[in-house]
Enzyme design. Structure first.
Site, PDB file in Angstrom:
ATOM      1  N   CYS A  63      13.027  -5.567  48.372  1.00 19.58           N
ATOM      2  CA  CYS A  63      13.929  -6.577  48.956  1.00 19.58           C
ATOM      3  C   CYS A  63      15.252  -6.610  48.186  1.00 19.58           C
ATOM      4  O   CYS A  63      15.288  -6.512  46.960  1.00 19.58           O
ATOM      5  CB  CYS A  63      13.261  -7.944  48.918  1.00 19.58           C
ATOM      6  SG  CYS A  63      14.256  -9.220  49.718  1.00 19.58           S
ATOM      7  N   CYS A 138       2.648 -17.392  62.708  1.00 28.03           N
ATOM      8  CA  CYS A 138       3.730 -17.790  61.804  1.00 28.03           C
ATOM      9  C   CYS A 138       4.341 -16.508  61.253  1.00 28.03           C
ATOM     10  O   CYS A 138       3.610 -15.545  60.997  1.00 28.03           O
ATOM     11  CB  CYS A 138       3.170 -18.635  60.664  1.00 28.03           C
ATOM     12  SG  CYS A 138       4.412 -19.114  59.442  1.00 28.03           S
ATOM     13  N   CYS A 198       7.925 -24.492  59.003  1.00 30.40           N
ATOM     14  CA  CYS A 198       7.078 -24.477  57.805  1.00 30.40           C
ATOM     15  C   CYS A 198       8.039 -24.312  56.637  1.00 30.40           C
ATOM     16  O   CYS A 198       8.675 -23.265  56.499  1.00 30.40           O
ATOM     17  CB  CYS A 198       6.084 -23.317  57.866  1.00 30.40           C
ATOM     18  SG  CYS A 198       5.153 -23.095  56.337  1.00 30.40           S
TER      19      CYS A 198
HETATM   20 FE1  SF4 Z   1      13.130 -11.106  49.068  1.00 26.77          FE
HETATM   21 FE2  SF4 Z   1      11.883 -13.282  49.989  1.00 26.77          FE
HETATM   22 FE3  SF4 Z   1      11.169 -12.175  47.625  1.00 26.77          FE
HETATM   23 FE4  SF4 Z   1      13.488 -13.450  47.829  1.00 26.77          FE
HETATM   24  S1  SF4 Z   1      11.430 -14.377  48.079  1.00 26.77           S
HETATM   25  S2  SF4 Z   1      13.158 -11.440  46.853  1.00 26.77           S
HETATM   26  S3  SF4 Z   1      14.107 -12.947  49.916  1.00 26.77           S
HETATM   27  S4  SF4 Z   1      10.969 -11.257  49.633  1.00 26.77           S
END
Ligand code: SF4
Ligand code: SAM
Ligand code: DTB
Length: 341
Positions: A63, A138, A198
């Protein structure tokens, strides 16, 4: 504030909470707070029913965001392999198994800042097929652009998970690649599309009690309030900044006092009387006694299944044993008790 010794009516009208009121709830003697929360809980729900949601990571790792708690950020060296999106058939098979094990809702999570259009097409197919199994659906896909929530709604999506995570004043110390305001924009898009919200957060990240009160305040003052409120205890994943910074060595930082976690659950219950409050990440670390206190404080939902997204969760047989010991039962779909019953 309500007189804690008086019976509490089911939630029919909403109230705007203040930080002072929430801090006063945190300052109550533990037994008084629990009694108050239990009164509110019983006025709104079957006190022994728990809703079961099963999680599946449909796209793991890599991510772009820098959330300080997260194992899936490409910026943290957690040893997690970046994977491609799961096939629809694999997702549906996992959902079917979750239903057979007793879950009523299936939550699909993706490690994205937000979904690209081509990814959304695959997710909408998953939503359609999981819904066709008779499960509530969800997804948690990060930030949504205009029009994307409507596509999910058209596919039959019931809930979108998007957490505020922490109070606005602390947000920048945990995440810098997007803002607390960005999260609110996505929540508004979800609401406007007619999808249930949510939305919850994480505690145990080294925040103060005032920040915890601020998080619950922001959640409770959302209008309408979120239908589901996941309260996560930080899971310290080695390699993430939050696992390291609180105590030097990864995983060895000072943990939040469990009673403070239970208080947070109780205050979520009191301030969001008609919402499902979900005892979320961190159940393995909390143990049975603290989990039982959380149910007494008004938690009435859990993540159910051996895995969360990338970390462990109590296995299904351990939860069945705990439910038997506590006399808890599973809530059927749409099991919210109406006022007057
Ligand atoms: Fe990515 Fe979500 Fe993890 Fe943040 S919480 S690093 S946006 S997967
Ligand atoms: N990328 C999407 C997003 O950020 O909304 C969806 C997935 S993200 C993993 C979903 C939520 O899981 C986060 O908002 C956070 O509240 C929770 N979470 C992630 N890692 C956690 C951890 N180590 N401990 C506790 N909660 C965590
Ligand atoms: C939420 O509030 N907690 C869930 C769900 N929403 C998506 C995720 C918890 C993740 C815990 C760390 C992990 O397993 O990666």
């Amino acid at each position: 504030m309500n007189d804690m010794t008086q019976p509490v009516a089911a939630a029919t009208t909403r109230k705007t909470w203040t930080l002072a009121e929430l801090e006063a709830l945190y300052a109550l003697p533990f037994n008084d707070l629990m009694f108050h929360a239990q009164n509110v809980h019983r006025a709104n729900f079957d006190a022994n029913a728990v809703q079961l949601s099963t999680l599946l990571s449909i796209k793991t790792g890599g991510c772009s965001e820098d959330c300080g708690y997260c194992s899936q950020s490409a910026r943290h060296d957690t040893g997690l392999e970046r994977e491609k999106m799961l096939d629809v058939a694999e997702v549906v098979a996992t959902a079917r198994a979750a239903k057979e094990a007793g879950a009523t809702r299936f939550c699909m999570g993706a490690a994205w800042r937000g979904p690209k259009e081509k990814d959304l097409g695959a997710v909408t197919e998953m939503v359609r097929e999981v819904k066709a199994l008779g499960l509530e659906t969800c997804v948690t896909l990060g930030m949504l652009k205009p029009g994307q929530a409507e596509q999910l709604k058209d596919a039959g999506l019931d809930y979108y998970n998007h957490n505020l995570d922490t109070a606005s004043e602390f947000y920048g110390q945990v995440i810098t690649t997007h803002t607390h305001g960005d999260r609110l924009d996505t929540l508004a898009r979800v609401r406007d599309a007619g999808i249930h919200v949510c939305c919850g957060g994480i505690v145990g990240m080294g925040e103060s009690r005032r920040v915890r009160a601020g998080l619950i305040l922001e959640l409770a003052n959302l209008d309408p309030q979120p239908e589901s409120v996941p309260i996560n205890m930080l899971v310290k994943v080695p390699g993430t900044p939050l696992a390291v910074e609180q105590g030097g060595e990864a995983g060895k930082g000072e943990n939040l006092d469990p009673f403070e976690f239970v208080r947070t659950i109780a205050i979520a219950r009191i301030t969001m009387p008609a919402s499902h409050v979900r005892l979320s990440a961190g159940r393995q670390e909390l143990g049975e006694g603290v989990q039982a206190l959380c149910f007494l404080a008004g938690a009435n939902s859990i993540f159910y299944g051996d895995k969360l997204l990338t970390t462990g969760n109590p296995d299904v047989s351990a939860d069945a044993a705990l439910f038997a010991k506590l006399g808890l039962h599973t809530e059927p779909v749409q099991g919210r008790r109406c006022a007057g019953h």
